[in-house]
Design a protein around this motif. Structure first.
Motif, PDB file in Angstrom:
ATOM      1  N   LYS A  45      42.204  68.146 -13.437  1.00  0.00           N
ATOM      2  CA  LYS A  45      42.324  66.742 -13.844  1.00  0.00           C
ATOM      3  C   LYS A  45      41.749  65.803 -12.780  1.00  0.00           C
ATOM      4  CE  LYS A  45      44.226  67.425 -17.755  1.00  0.00           C
ATOM      5  NZ  LYS A  45      43.606  66.980 -19.023  1.00  0.00           N
ATOM      6  N   ALA A  46      41.038  66.368 -11.812  1.00  0.00           N
ATOM      7  CA  ALA A  46      40.315  65.579 -10.806  1.00  0.00           C
ATOM      8  C   ALA A  46      41.226  64.885  -9.797  1.00  0.00           C
ATOM      9  CB  ALA A  46      39.394  64.551 -11.456  1.00  0.00           C
ATOM     10  N   CYS A  47      42.542  65.217  -9.800  1.00  0.00           N
ATOM     11  CA  CYS A  47      43.418  64.627  -8.781  1.00  0.00           C
ATOM     12  C   CYS A  47      42.898  64.985  -7.385  1.00  0.00           C
ATOM     13  CB  CYS A  47      44.839  65.153  -8.891  1.00  0.00           C
ATOM     14  SG  CYS A  47      45.481  65.258 -10.559  1.00  0.00           S
ATOM     15  N   LEU A  48      42.400  66.245  -7.290  1.00  0.00           N
ATOM     16  CA  LEU A  48      41.970  66.764  -5.991  1.00  0.00           C
ATOM     17  C   LEU A  48      40.749  66.011  -5.450  1.00  0.00           C
ATOM     18  CD1 LEU A  48      42.852  69.041  -4.106  1.00  0.00           C
ATOM     19  CD2 LEU A  48      41.204  70.534  -5.219  1.00  0.00           C
ATOM     20  N   ASN A  49      39.986  65.370  -6.351  1.00  0.00           N
ATOM     21  CA  ASN A  49      38.829  64.607  -5.880  1.00  0.00           C
ATOM     22  C   ASN A  49      39.251  63.483  -4.956  1.00  0.00           C
ATOM     23  OD1 ASN A  49      37.474  66.246  -7.587  1.00  0.00           O
ATOM     24  ND2 ASN A  49      36.803  64.658  -8.999  1.00  0.00           N
ATOM     25  N   CYS A  50      40.457  62.965  -5.165  1.00  0.00           N
ATOM     26  CA  CYS A  50      40.901  61.804  -4.389  1.00  0.00           C
ATOM     27  C   CYS A  50      42.015  62.136  -3.404  1.00  0.00           C
ATOM     28  CB  CYS A  50      41.405  60.705  -5.312  1.00  0.00           C
ATOM     29  SG  CYS A  50      40.133  59.978  -6.338  1.00  0.00           S
ATOM     30  N   HIS A  51      42.715  63.256  -3.622  1.00  0.00           N
ATOM     31  CA  HIS A  51      43.888  63.550  -2.789  1.00  0.00           C
ATOM     32  C   HIS A  51      43.690  64.839  -2.011  1.00  0.00           C
ATOM     33  CE1 HIS A  51      46.452  60.401  -4.410  1.00  0.00           C
ATOM     34  NE2 HIS A  51      46.055  60.722  -5.631  1.00  0.00           N
ATOM     35  N   LEU A  52      44.235  64.857  -0.818  1.00  0.00           N
ATOM     36  CA  LEU A  52      44.180  66.063   0.010  1.00  0.00           C
ATOM     37  C   LEU A  52      45.431  66.895  -0.208  1.00  0.00           C
ATOM     38  CD1 LEU A  52      43.043  65.015   3.596  1.00  0.00           C
ATOM     39  CD2 LEU A  52      41.775  66.403   1.953  1.00  0.00           C
ATOM     40  N   GLY A 107      42.536  58.761  -1.937  1.00  0.00           N
ATOM     41  CA  GLY A 107      43.951  58.411  -2.060  1.00  0.00           C
ATOM     42  C   GLY A 107      44.751  59.020  -0.926  1.00  0.00           C
ATOM     43  N   PRO A 108      46.085  58.811  -0.903  1.00  0.00           N
ATOM     44  CA  PRO A 108      46.899  59.373   0.182  1.00  0.00           C
ATOM     45  C   PRO A 108      46.935  60.903   0.134  1.00  0.00           C
ATOM     46  CG  PRO A 108      48.216  57.963  -1.297  1.00  0.00           C
ATOM     47  CD  PRO A 108      46.828  57.967  -1.831  1.00  0.00           C
ATOM     48  N   ASP A 109      47.152  61.502   1.294  1.00  0.00           N
ATOM     49  CA  ASP A 109      47.337  62.941   1.428  1.00  0.00           C
ATOM     50  C   ASP A 109      48.647  63.316   0.735  1.00  0.00           C
ATOM     51  OD1 ASP A 109      47.856  65.497   2.325  1.00  0.00           O
ATOM     52  OD2 ASP A 109      47.055  65.112   4.343  1.00  0.00           O
ATOM     53  N   ASP A 149      58.514  65.579  -0.093  1.00  0.00           N
ATOM     54  CA  ASP A 149      59.492  65.021   0.847  1.00  0.00           C
ATOM     55  C   ASP A 149      59.620  63.516   0.674  1.00  0.00           C
ATOM     56  OD1 ASP A 149      60.049  67.388   2.086  1.00  0.00           O
ATOM     57  OD2 ASP A 149      58.435  67.174   3.560  1.00  0.00           O
ATOM     58  N   LYS A 150      58.546  62.899   0.162  1.00  0.00           N
ATOM     59  CA  LYS A 150      58.486  61.438   0.201  1.00  0.00           C
ATOM     60  C   LYS A 150      58.958  60.807  -1.103  1.00  0.00           C
ATOM     61  CE  LYS A 150      55.196  57.739   0.593  1.00  0.00           C
ATOM     62  NZ  LYS A 150      53.816  57.436   0.263  1.00  0.00           N
ATOM     63  N   LEU A 151      58.510  61.379  -2.215  1.00  0.00           N
ATOM     64  CA  LEU A 151      58.811  60.754  -3.496  1.00  0.00           C
ATOM     65  C   LEU A 151      59.767  61.620  -4.312  1.00  0.00           C
ATOM     66  CD1 LEU A 151      55.378  59.379  -4.796  1.00  0.00           C
ATOM     67  CD2 LEU A 151      57.151  58.185  -3.529  1.00  0.00           C
ATOM     68  N   ILE A 196      56.201  58.244 -12.338  1.00  0.00           N
ATOM     69  CA  ILE A 196      55.762  56.852 -12.505  1.00  0.00           C
ATOM     70  C   ILE A 196      54.365  56.646 -11.932  1.00  0.00           C
ATOM     71  CG2 ILE A 196      56.216  54.473 -11.773  1.00  0.00           C
ATOM     72  CD1 ILE A 196      59.199  55.154 -11.910  1.00  0.00           C
ATOM     73  N   ARG A 197      54.150  57.200 -10.730  1.00  0.00           N
ATOM     74  CA  ARG A 197      52.840  57.021 -10.081  1.00  0.00           C
ATOM     75  C   ARG A 197      51.717  57.626 -10.927  1.00  0.00           C
ATOM     76  NH1 ARG A 197      52.138  53.395  -6.939  1.00  0.00           N
ATOM     77  NH2 ARG A 197      50.728  54.432  -5.519  1.00  0.00           N
ATOM     78  N   ILE A 198      51.973  58.820 -11.458  1.00  0.00           N
ATOM     79  CA  ILE A 198      50.911  59.492 -12.219  1.00  0.00           C
ATOM     80  C   ILE A 198      50.667  58.762 -13.539  1.00  0.00           C
ATOM     81  CG2 ILE A 198      50.207  61.638 -13.347  1.00  0.00           C
ATOM     82  CD1 ILE A 198      51.871  63.150 -11.304  1.00  0.00           C
ATOM     83  N   VAL A 199      51.739  58.378 -14.219  1.00  0.00           N
ATOM     84  CA  VAL A 199      51.585  57.775 -15.542  1.00  0.00           C
ATOM     85  C   VAL A 199      50.975  56.380 -15.445  1.00  0.00           C
ATOM     86  CG1 VAL A 199      52.842  56.918 -17.559  1.00  0.00           C
ATOM     87  CG2 VAL A 199      53.423  59.136 -16.561  1.00  0.00           C
ATOM     88  N   GLY A 202      49.584  54.809 -12.557  1.00  0.00           N
ATOM     89  CA  GLY A 202      48.520  54.533 -11.592  1.00  0.00           C
ATOM     90  C   GLY A 202      48.870  53.308 -10.758  1.00  0.00           C
ATOM     91  N   GLY A 203      47.859  52.524 -10.428  1.00  0.00           N
ATOM     92  CA  GLY A 203      48.096  51.329  -9.598  1.00  0.00           C
ATOM     93  C   GLY A 203      47.330  51.442  -8.316  1.00  0.00           C
ATOM     94  N   GLY A 204      46.996  50.308  -7.694  1.00  0.00           N
ATOM     95  CA  GLY A 204      46.122  50.333  -6.524  1.00  0.00           C
ATOM     96  C   GLY A 204      44.789  50.911  -6.964  1.00  0.00           C
ATOM     97  N   ASN A 205      44.306  51.914  -6.264  1.00  0.00           N
ATOM     98  CA  ASN A 205      43.059  52.550  -6.677  1.00  0.00           C
ATOM     99  C   ASN A 205      43.314  53.839  -7.444  1.00  0.00           C
ATOM    100  OD1 ASN A 205      41.032  50.809  -5.844  1.00  0.00           O
ATOM    101  ND2 ASN A 205      41.296  51.459  -3.720  1.00  0.00           N
ATOM    102  N   MET A 206      44.553  54.030  -7.834  1.00  0.00           N
ATOM    103  CA  MET A 206      44.912  55.272  -8.534  1.00  0.00           C
ATOM    104  C   MET A 206      44.831  55.028 -10.033  1.00  0.00           C
ATOM    105  SD  MET A 206      46.767  58.290  -8.572  1.00  0.00           S
ATOM    106  CE  MET A 206      47.597  59.067  -9.955  1.00  0.00           C
ATOM    107  N   PRO A 207      43.989  55.807 -10.741  1.00  0.00           N
ATOM    108  CA  PRO A 207      43.895  55.591 -12.191  1.00  0.00           C
ATOM    109  C   PRO A 207      45.211  55.974 -12.873  1.00  0.00           C
ATOM    110  CG  PRO A 207      42.231  57.180 -11.389  1.00  0.00           C
ATOM    111  CD  PRO A 207      43.172  56.930 -10.268  1.00  0.00           C
ATOM    112  N   ALA A 208      45.504  55.372 -14.023  1.00  0.00           N
ATOM    113  CA  ALA A 208      46.694  55.718 -14.793  1.00  0.00           C
ATOM    114  C   ALA A 208      46.373  56.942 -15.643  1.00  0.00           C
ATOM    115  CB  ALA A 208      47.101  54.548 -15.681  1.00  0.00           C
ATOM    116  N   PHE A 209      47.231  57.972 -15.553  1.00  0.00           N
ATOM    117  CA  PHE A 209      46.946  59.202 -16.289  1.00  0.00           C
ATOM    118  C   PHE A 209      47.861  59.361 -17.493  1.00  0.00           C
ATOM    119  CE2 PHE A 209      44.699  60.191 -12.444  1.00  0.00           C
ATOM    120  CZ  PHE A 209      43.653  60.994 -12.859  1.00  0.00           C
ATOM    121  N   GLY A 210      48.711  58.339 -17.765  1.00  0.00           N
ATOM    122  CA  GLY A 210      49.698  58.438 -18.843  1.00  0.00           C
ATOM    123  C   GLY A 210      49.100  58.920 -20.146  1.00  0.00           C
TER     124      GLY A 210
END
Ligand code: HEC
Length: 477
Positions: free
Chosen positions: A398-405, A414-416, A422-424, A431-434, A436-444
């Motif tokens: 789904k191309a998440c890896l193109n932007c995330h480490l 995007g963020p690593d 541990d964080k979310l 919520i973040r995936i569905v 999006g926001g900032g430079n993160m596309p919405a995948f809902g």
């Protein structure tokens, strides 16, 4: 025979006034205005190359979204000297920007902007901004995948400017999305508006050069005093001045010829940037990057925290522009020699270092998606079956890896997410995936429920491994 030429010349000159027009070439200048003074003429020569090659390109170029790409392919592959012509226009632009940079650095280091040449400097600063505007608008006319995406990125970024962002993005694109209107608009600005303004300002700039003369090379200890400067300058010219043509101009001729030769060699042997695929807004498989002289600014924006980017995007160029414009107002008299103005040397060096390092960052552009990311291995995913494993594969598909480490694999836009578990919390990840926001596309809308579940299971499992020494012994619980 000779008398015939002479008679024709005298008649023409009398009726047309050629020698009056050429008179400015003979204006008297300080005799020691030598090699340091060639960059202004060189800039103008590069501009003339741009006008000539630009007109030639316009003979075949059709600024319509359905034909621009085809005409460029025609110019590049079939038109006689077409590829060479594109090369001349491309390297000519680079030469012009470089020469402006050298010209500015030289006049700044020599304190030439001081009294009475403040307006000569100010019109030059405006000419710099018009030149960069030419570079920006010219890139879109290439109308391939990379060019189109660069403008989309620019409009996206402009859209984040507070208050006027939407209007600005709308103006850049000529509508809501990139299309024929964008191309027409960029074409009109690139071939009518900016060149027209530039002709006027080059005229003004040259007029001011004639009016106040070329600054004499600075001598440490000899200060500019507005009360006496003009008189001293006139005395200097009377004592040792030389006519610009031919006594001084030969250096400009040599340097200008070398510049044209360098541009022609690059155009011939390396050629213009190859055309990318035709633009297709549905394919995000482009590497939108502006040409080198705008790349550093692009890098600056990309490296800035997203929250302040909108403000800085407008404020940084505005601030630099204002600072350049008012430099001669703040500082119009006193020492001109750079040996007595060490801060001037520092400013030039710092600018070069800053632009250079931002340029290198722009070359690497860690912030744009990494389209070469390979699927994650079972070892990195940390599972070989079940939802976390399926999620780890989806993370690539789904191309998440193109932007995330994930553990150093993937892209850096995007963020690593290596330890995102541990964080979310689960809900926040969803919520973040569905949304999006900032430079993160919405995948809902593009994920099936079980795909979302698998992705979330994978991300939830991304926790820092518990090292033995961190484990709390059971006895102390
Ligand atoms: C075009 C690049 C891009 C793609 C593709 C992308 N993301 Fe993101 N993602 C980002 C950016 C940028 C952020 C940071 C957004 C912000 O808060 O400004 C982000 C944030 C996140 C966060 C929150 C991270 C945090 O620390 O708050 C999660 C979780 C996430 N993305 C998961 C995904 C998943 C799962 C996919 C694939 C379905 C995906 N991303 C695809 C760019 C991308």
């Amino acid at each position: 025979m000779k008398w015939l030429f002479k008679a024709v010349w005298l008649w023409l000159d009398d009726r047309v006034g050629i020698s009056v027009l050429l008179k400015p070439m003979k204006h008297i200048a300080p005799h020691d205005a030598k090699w340091w003074y060639v960059f202004g003429t060189a800039t103008m020569i590069a501009f003339i190359v741009q006008v000539a090659t630009g007109v030639a390109l316009a003979f075949s170029f059709i600024p319509s979204s359905s034909q621009a790409y085809e005409t460029l392919v025609f110019i590049t592959n079939d038109a006689p000297f077409g590829n060479f012509l594109r090369g001349l226009h491309y390297y000519g632009a680079s030469a012009m920007v470089l020469m402006i940079g050298a010209h500015m650095a030289q006049t700044f280091l020599f304190g030439s902007y001081k009294f009475p040449r403040e307006m000569t400097w100010a019109t030059g600063v405006l000419l710099l901004s018009f030149t960069l505007g030419m570079g920006f608008t010219g890139q879109l006319l290439r109308w391939d995948q990379t060019a189109a995406w660069s403008v989309v990125v620019a409009a996206e970024q402009a859209g984040r400017v507070p208050l006027i962002g939407n209007a600005l993005a709308h103006f850049i694109l000529g509508g809501e999305t990139i299309g024929g209107a964008t191309l027409s608009r960029f074409f009109a600005i690139h071939v009518f508006v900016l060149p027209g303004i530039m002709f006027a300002f080059i005229g003004l700039h040259l007029w001011l050069v004639l009016r106040h003369g070329i600054s004499e090379p600075p001598v440490a200890g000899k200060v500019v005093d507005p009360e006496t400067y003009r008189k001293e300058y006139e005395e200097l010219l009377e004592k040792s001045g030389r006519p610009f043509w031919p006594d001084l101009a030969w250096r400009d001729v040599i340097f200008g010829t070398a510049l044209i030769l360098a541009v022609a060699l690059l155009a011939f042997f390396i050629g213009p940037p190859a055309l990318d695929k035709p633009p297709d807004p549905s394919v995000l498989d482009a590497d939108p990057r502006p040409d080198w002289y705008l790349l550093w600014y692009f890098a600056l924006l990309a490296l800035m925290p997203a929250k302040i980017e909108g403000y800085l995007m407008i404020l940084v160029p505005l601030f630099i522009g204002m600072l350049l414009l008012i430099t001669p107002v703040l500082n119009h008299k006193g020492e001109r020699a750079s040996s007595r103005r060490p801060w001037a040397i520092a400013v030039v060096l710092l600018s070069v270092i800053m632009i250079g390092s931002l340029w290198i960052a722009g070359q690497r552009s860690p912030w744009s998606p990494n389209f070469q990311a390979l699927p994650l291995t079972e070892k990195v995913i940390g599972a070989s079956s079940g939802p976390p494993f399926a999620g780890g594969q989806l993370f690539h598909d789904k191309a998440c890896l193109n932007c995330h480490l994930i553990q150093g694999f993937g892209g850096r836009r995007g963020p690593d997410l290596t330890y995102i578990g541990d964080k979310l919390t689960r809900d926040n990840i969803v919520i973040r995936i569905v949304n999006g926001g900032g430079n993160m596309p919405a995948f809902g809308s593009s994920l099936k429920p079980q795909e979302l579940d698998a992705l979330v299971a994978f991300l939830e499992s991304r926790k820092r491994p518990i090292r033995p020494q961190d484990q709390v012994p059971p006895a102390q619980k």
